[in-house]
Design a protein around this motif. Structure first.
Motif, PDB file in Angstrom:
ATOM      1  N   SER A 188       0.831  -1.202   0.000  1.00 54.00           N
ATOM      2  CA  SER A 188       0.000   0.000   0.000  1.00 54.00           C
ATOM      3  C   SER A 188       0.869   1.256   0.000  1.00 54.00           C
ATOM      4  CB  SER A 188      -0.914   0.005   1.224  1.00 54.00           C
ATOM      5  OG  SER A 188      -1.741  -1.141   1.262  1.00 54.00           O
ATOM      6  N   LEU A 189       1.879   1.269   0.874  1.00 54.45           N
ATOM      7  CA  LEU A 189       2.740   2.445   0.975  1.00 54.45           C
ATOM      8  C   LEU A 189       3.459   2.729  -0.335  1.00 54.45           C
ATOM      9  CD1 LEU A 189       3.970   4.706   2.660  1.00 54.45           C
ATOM     10  CD2 LEU A 189       5.677   3.073   3.502  1.00 54.45           C
ATOM     11  N   SER A 190       3.887   1.688  -1.034  1.00 54.43           N
ATOM     12  CA  SER A 190       4.590   1.897  -2.303  1.00 54.43           C
ATOM     13  C   SER A 190       3.661   2.525  -3.342  1.00 54.43           C
ATOM     14  CB  SER A 190       5.173   0.583  -2.824  1.00 54.43           C
ATOM     15  OG  SER A 190       4.156  -0.337  -3.162  1.00 54.43           O
ATOM     16  N   VAL A 191       2.378   2.138  -3.324  1.00 56.77           N
ATOM     17  CA  VAL A 191       1.409   2.752  -4.238  1.00 56.77           C
ATOM     18  C   VAL A 191       1.211   4.221  -3.878  1.00 56.77           C
ATOM     19  CG1 VAL A 191      -1.005   2.753  -4.996  1.00 56.77           C
ATOM     20  CG2 VAL A 191       0.227   0.584  -4.733  1.00 56.77           C
ATOM     21  N   PHE A 192       1.063   4.501  -2.594  1.00 52.63           N
ATOM     22  CA  PHE A 192       0.861   5.884  -2.160  1.00 52.63           C
ATOM     23  C   PHE A 192       2.096   6.739  -2.459  1.00 52.63           C
ATOM     24  CE2 PHE A 192      -1.897   3.826   1.328  1.00 52.63           C
ATOM     25  CZ  PHE A 192      -2.973   3.744   0.461  1.00 52.63           C
ATOM     26  N   ALA A 193       3.280   6.178  -2.185  1.00 50.88           N
ATOM     27  CA  ALA A 193       4.515   6.930  -2.410  1.00 50.88           C
ATOM     28  C   ALA A 193       4.763   7.179  -3.893  1.00 50.88           C
ATOM     29  CB  ALA A 193       5.704   6.188  -1.801  1.00 50.88           C
ATOM     30  N   GLY A 194       4.250   6.295  -4.733  1.00 46.65           N
ATOM     31  CA  GLY A 194       4.426   6.458  -6.169  1.00 46.65           C
ATOM     32  C   GLY A 194       3.526   7.513  -6.780  1.00 46.65           C
ATOM     33  N   SER A 195       2.592   8.026  -5.994  1.00 44.98           N
ATOM     34  CA  SER A 195       1.680   9.052  -6.511  1.00 44.98           C
ATOM     35  C   SER A 195       2.321  10.429  -6.417  1.00 44.98           C
ATOM     36  CB  SER A 195       0.375   9.042  -5.717  1.00 44.98           C
ATOM     37  OG  SER A 195      -0.418  10.159  -6.050  1.00 44.98           O
ATOM     38  N   PRO A 196       2.292  11.195  -7.501  1.00 47.80           N
ATOM     39  CA  PRO A 196       2.812  12.570  -7.431  1.00 47.80           C
ATOM     40  C   PRO A 196       1.961  13.467  -6.541  1.00 47.80           C
ATOM     41  CG  PRO A 196       1.724  12.178  -9.534  1.00 47.80           C
ATOM     42  CD  PRO A 196       1.805  10.859  -8.850  1.00 47.80           C
ATOM     43  N   ALA A 197       0.795  12.974  -6.119  1.00 47.07           N
ATOM     44  CA  ALA A 197      -0.090  13.768  -5.274  1.00 47.07           C
ATOM     45  C   ALA A 197       0.271  13.668  -3.790  1.00 47.07           C
ATOM     46  CB  ALA A 197      -1.538  13.322  -5.471  1.00 47.07           C
ATOM     47  N   LEU A 198       1.241  12.817  -3.431  1.00 44.43           N
ATOM     48  CA  LEU A 198       1.637  12.696  -2.029  1.00 44.43           C
ATOM     49  C   LEU A 198       2.283  13.998  -1.571  1.00 44.43           C
ATOM     50  CD1 LEU A 198       2.028  10.955   0.540  1.00 44.43           C
ATOM     51  CD2 LEU A 198       4.254  10.283  -0.395  1.00 44.43           C
ATOM     52  N   ALA A 199       1.653  14.653  -0.579  1.00 44.26           N
ATOM     53  CA  ALA A 199       2.133  15.956  -0.119  1.00 44.26           C
ATOM     54  C   ALA A 199       2.953  15.868   1.151  1.00 44.26           C
ATOM     55  CB  ALA A 199       0.938  16.891   0.114  1.00 44.26           C
ATOM     56  N   ALA A 200       2.759  14.811   1.949  1.00 45.29           N
ATOM     57  CA  ALA A 200       3.510  14.626   3.193  1.00 45.29           C
ATOM     58  C   ALA A 200       3.263  13.215   3.695  1.00 45.29           C
ATOM     59  CB  ALA A 200       3.089  15.636   4.257  1.00 45.29           C
ATOM     60  N   LEU A 201       4.214  12.708   4.471  1.00 42.69           N
ATOM     61  CA  LEU A 201       4.081  11.394   5.102  1.00 42.69           C
ATOM     62  C   LEU A 201       4.323  11.543   6.592  1.00 42.69           C
ATOM     63  CD1 LEU A 201       3.853   8.296   5.200  1.00 42.69           C
ATOM     64  CD2 LEU A 201       6.293   8.196   4.594  1.00 42.69           C
ATOM     65  N   VAL A 202       3.403  10.991   7.374  1.00 44.57           N
ATOM     66  CA  VAL A 202       3.521  10.970   8.832  1.00 44.57           C
ATOM     67  C   VAL A 202       3.587   9.510   9.269  1.00 44.57           C
ATOM     68  CG1 VAL A 202       2.525  11.754  11.008  1.00 44.57           C
ATOM     69  CG2 VAL A 202       2.027  13.005   8.886  1.00 44.57           C
ATOM     70  N   ILE A 203       4.623   9.136  10.016  1.00 44.54           N
ATOM     71  CA  ILE A 203       4.723   7.788  10.581  1.00 44.54           C
ATOM     72  C   ILE A 203       4.713   7.922  12.101  1.00 44.54           C
ATOM     73  CG2 ILE A 203       6.095   5.673  10.764  1.00 44.54           C
ATOM     74  CD1 ILE A 203       7.201   6.211   8.007  1.00 44.54           C
ATOM     75  N   THR A 204       3.715   7.305  12.727  1.00 45.39           N
ATOM     76  CA  THR A 204       3.538   7.482  14.164  1.00 45.39           C
ATOM     77  C   THR A 204       3.531   6.151  14.915  1.00 45.39           C
ATOM     78  OG1 THR A 204       1.122   7.278  14.270  1.00 45.39           O
ATOM     79  CG2 THR A 204       2.006   9.416  13.623  1.00 45.39           C
ATOM     80  N   GLU A 205       3.705   6.282  16.247  1.00 45.94           N
ATOM     81  CA  GLU A 205       3.455   5.192  17.197  1.00 45.94           C
ATOM     82  C   GLU A 205       4.566   4.147  17.295  1.00 45.94           C
ATOM     83  OE1 GLU A 205       1.319   3.731  19.353  1.00 45.94           O
ATOM     84  OE2 GLU A 205      -0.478   4.926  19.306  1.00 45.94           O
ATOM     85  N   VAL A 206       5.683   4.300  16.589  1.00 51.44           N
ATOM     86  CA  VAL A 206       6.745   3.293  16.687  1.00 51.44           C
ATOM     87  C   VAL A 206       7.352   3.345  18.091  1.00 51.44           C
ATOM     88  CG1 VAL A 206       8.988   2.536  15.827  1.00 51.44           C
ATOM     89  CG2 VAL A 206       7.267   3.423  14.221  1.00 51.44           C
ATOM     90  N   ASN A 207       7.348   2.222  18.757  1.00 54.42           N
ATOM     91  CA  ASN A 207       7.971   2.107  20.074  1.00 54.42           C
ATOM     92  C   ASN A 207       9.020   0.992  20.011  1.00 54.42           C
ATOM     93  OD1 ASN A 207       8.746   1.707  22.721  1.00 54.42           O
ATOM     94  ND2 ASN A 207       6.691   1.957  23.559  1.00 54.42           N
ATOM     95  N   PRO A 208      10.296   1.346  19.826  1.00 52.04           N
ATOM     96  CA  PRO A 208      11.337   0.323  19.678  1.00 52.04           C
ATOM     97  C   PRO A 208      11.423  -0.625  20.869  1.00 52.04           C
ATOM     98  CG  PRO A 208      12.176   2.485  19.079  1.00 52.04           C
ATOM     99  CD  PRO A 208      10.837   2.705  19.711  1.00 52.04           C
ATOM    100  N   ALA A 268       9.763   1.048   0.074  1.00 52.54           N
ATOM    101  CA  ALA A 268       8.478   1.529  -0.439  1.00 52.54           C
ATOM    102  C   ALA A 268       8.565   2.994  -0.863  1.00 52.54           C
ATOM    103  CB  ALA A 268       7.396   1.353   0.614  1.00 52.54           C
ATOM    104  N   LEU A 269       9.306   3.799  -0.113  1.00 52.04           N
ATOM    105  CA  LEU A 269       9.410   5.227  -0.418  1.00 52.04           C
ATOM    106  C   LEU A 269      10.289   5.500  -1.626  1.00 52.04           C
ATOM    107  CD1 LEU A 269       9.654   6.918   3.093  1.00 52.04           C
ATOM    108  CD2 LEU A 269       7.667   6.654   1.606  1.00 52.04           C
ATOM    109  N   ALA A 270      11.050   4.506  -2.049  1.00 53.96           N
ATOM    110  CA  ALA A 270      11.895   4.695  -3.226  1.00 53.96           C
ATOM    111  C   ALA A 270      11.055   4.997  -4.466  1.00 53.96           C
ATOM    112  CB  ALA A 270      12.747   3.464  -3.474  1.00 53.96           C
ATOM    113  N   ALA A 271       9.765   4.680  -4.405  1.00 56.12           N
ATOM    114  CA  ALA A 271       8.882   4.955  -5.540  1.00 56.12           C
ATOM    115  C   ALA A 271       8.535   6.423  -5.654  1.00 56.12           C
ATOM    116  CB  ALA A 271       7.589   4.141  -5.411  1.00 56.12           C
ATOM    117  N   HIS A 272       8.800   7.195  -4.583  1.00 60.96           N
ATOM    118  CA  HIS A 272       8.400   8.606  -4.602  1.00 60.96           C
ATOM    119  C   HIS A 272       9.392   9.444  -5.382  1.00 60.96           C
ATOM    120  CE1 HIS A 272       6.313  12.176  -3.403  1.00 60.96           C
ATOM    121  NE2 HIS A 272       7.396  12.702  -2.886  1.00 60.96           N
TER     122      HIS A 272
END
Length: 227
Positions: free
Chosen positions: A183-203, A222-226
């Protein structure tokens, strides 16, 4: 905190950049959207999360703002004015809920609110069937530029235990890492992606560093598609 995020995002947008916001709980997305307000941009919000965060202090007994971000963006009854006032209110038409693990039967406040507000919804079950097709449907629903909010509690915690609040449980409820990254690779591949927020990671929840490293590598791939 949300105010600080808004100022930082505004600065990135003024410089012509694409914000990548990491950390904290889901309330940081309130600040991200406020940053766009301050440069007179109105992107949609693609909300990839184990739940759509439609609770308010009145409906969430344990009181964690992490589960209330979208409610504040929409200014639902019972929201905290001091948080919501950081930015302009969103309309339900600008929001797409993606990958939630809400029950389809019985009483559920958030599921019922999604329906009542006519918020576009692509549930975890839809992603399980075909993650690429589900992501493409989400892009059609946002219909223009969008901020992607990615809470790692959308992931199946028994497979990728890195969320601070593991709401998505086990199979077949939460998304697999493969489904989320497709899913992320599809979203990142869109030129319409204006910002990415990644939350809640607790190592501290990861049983070893390999789990966290696998997640970071998967996100980077996945972000390499952007462009």
């Amino acid at each position: 905190m949300a105010e600080d995020v808004a100022v930082a995002v505004q600065g990135i947008l003024d410089a012509g950049g694409t914000p990548l916001v990491l950390g904290g709980d889901c309330s940081i997305t309130v600040g991200v959207m406020a940053g766009f307000d301050r440069v007179a941009r109105e992107p949609a919000l693609l909300y990839m999360d184990g739940g759509p965060d439609l609770f308010t202090p009145e409906t969430r007994p344990n009181g964690n703002l992490d589960a209330m971000g979208v409610a504040h963006l929409l200014r639902l009854p019972g929201h905290l004015p001091e948080l919501a006032a950081i930015g302009e209110p969103l309309t339900p038409a600008r929001i797409v809920s993606y990958g939630d693990a809400l029950p389809e039967a019985g009483d559920d406040l958030e599921r019922d609110l999604l329906r009542e507000l006519s918020i576009s919804r692509i549930a975890a079950a839809d992603v399980h069937r075909d993650p690429r097709a589900a992501a493409e449907r989400a892009l059609e629903a946002v219909d223009g530029s969008f901020v992607l909010h990615f809470d790692v509690d959308v992931l199946r915690f028994v497979d990728t235990p890195i969320a601070d609040v593991p709401d998505s449980g086990g199979a077949p409820v939460g998304l697999s890492l493969h489904e989320a990254m497709t899913s992320l690779s599809v979203f990142a591949g869109s030129p319409a992606l204006a910002a990415l927020v990644i939350t809640e990671v607790n190592p501290d929840h990861a049983p070893d560093r390999d789990v966290l490293n696998d997640f970071v590598t998967a996100v980077a791939t996945a972000l390499a598609a952007h462009q």
